[in-house]
Motif scaffolding. Structure first.
Motif: not given
Length: 291
Positions: A36-42, A145-148, A152-156
């Motif tokens: 969810x966090x990457x989607x929240x960032x997007x 979590x950060x590594x995964x 997945x997304x190339x985002x940290x």
């Protein structure tokens, strides 16, 4: 509560067992964070872009965060009940499939939970009872979590790397870290500036970006936890971890060798240095009879 803490202090076996169970539970939550966090960032970036471009806000956007909405099957929309969300056990009892539509559930979910539990157990076994264990467990779960997410997304996410950095400095400030406050601050500074320098040198020479700014912040956070003295070890270990992944990809991935960002290598190397940095350095110096 006091009696429980005394019992944990007196029984390393109980401490390790409880840490494993806690790690399994946290791993279940980490699966939510990773998704969810990457989607929240997007969504946040889209909202900021619309504001900058003076476009109207998107209407009727449902609430989406780490808590809302409830987890559901992506295919049939079946809401996951609490008894279907017990770490590892529920996945096994369901046969790795959705209860309603029988769509396969990725094996990655129980693997993340198991990894979280095992790493937590290692921390408890290695460090024993104490305030430093709390911080190392926190760091372990954030790194996982950060590594995964990066893989997945190339985002940290800054919300993870900066939180990890401040946690390392706080541990030093409270005196529970084996690293002094001075070494933690210097470690954070040196960690950031070392990769920042490599980034700009590479960009000036090739005109390309070799890594992201999130990598700088992650190494800075690791420097706050282990001190500036172990930063060269982390860089070296991250190269070794990267080589292991590359060889594994060639052996088992065939032609499908996807490039993995640097973040997972850094996170893995940082965790190894956090637990066994002293042992590795001491063994290396003894091997060459240095010091």
């Amino acid at each position: 509560m006091t009696e429980l803490l005394k019992l944990l202090e007196a029984s390393p076996t109980l401490l390790v067992g409880l840490s494993v169970v806690l790690g399994l539970l946290v791993g279940s939550f980490l699966n939510v964070v990773i998704y969810r966090l990457p989607e929240m960032m997007q969504r946040e970036w889209r909202a900021e872009a619309r504001e900058i471009l003076e476009l109207p806000e998107e209407q009727d956007q449902p609430i989406f965060n780490l808590v809302t909405p409830r987890s559901r099957c992506p295919k049939c929309g079946h809401a996951i009940a609490w008894y279907e969300n017990v770490p590892v056990v529920s996945w096994l009892l369901l046969g790795g499939k959705c209860k309603d539509c029988k769509t396969p559930i990725s094996k990655r979910y129980p693997l993340i939970e198991i990894t979280s539990g095992v790493l937590a157990g290692f921390c408890a076994w290695h460090f024993g009872y104490g305030g430093w264990l709390v911080f190392t467990l926190f760091a372990t779960w954030l790194l996982l979590a950060a590594a995964m997410i990066d893989a997945d997304t190339t985002l940290l996410p800054d919300s993870m790397t900066l939180l990890l950095l401040w946690a390392g400095i706080l541990a030093a400030l409270l005196g529970v870290s084996p690293v002094s406050l001075q070494d933690a601050v210097i470690g954070a500074m040196a960690g950031y500036l070392s990769l920042w320098s490599v980034y700009w040198l590479f960009k000036l020479m090739t005109g390309k970006e070799g890594m992201g700014f999130g990598d700088f912040k992650l190494l800075a956070a690791l420097g706050a936890f282990v001190g500036w003295q172990y930063l060269p070890l982390i860089i070296l270990l991250s190269s070794v971890v990267g080589l292991v992944f590359a060889v594994g990809g060639m052996l088992f991935g065939g032609e499908r060798r996807a490039q993995i960002p640097f973040g997972p290598y850094l996170a893995t190397a940082g965790w190894i240095a956090l637990l066994w940095g002293d042992t590795i350095v001491t063994s290396y110096l003894a091997m060459y009879k240095i010091g």
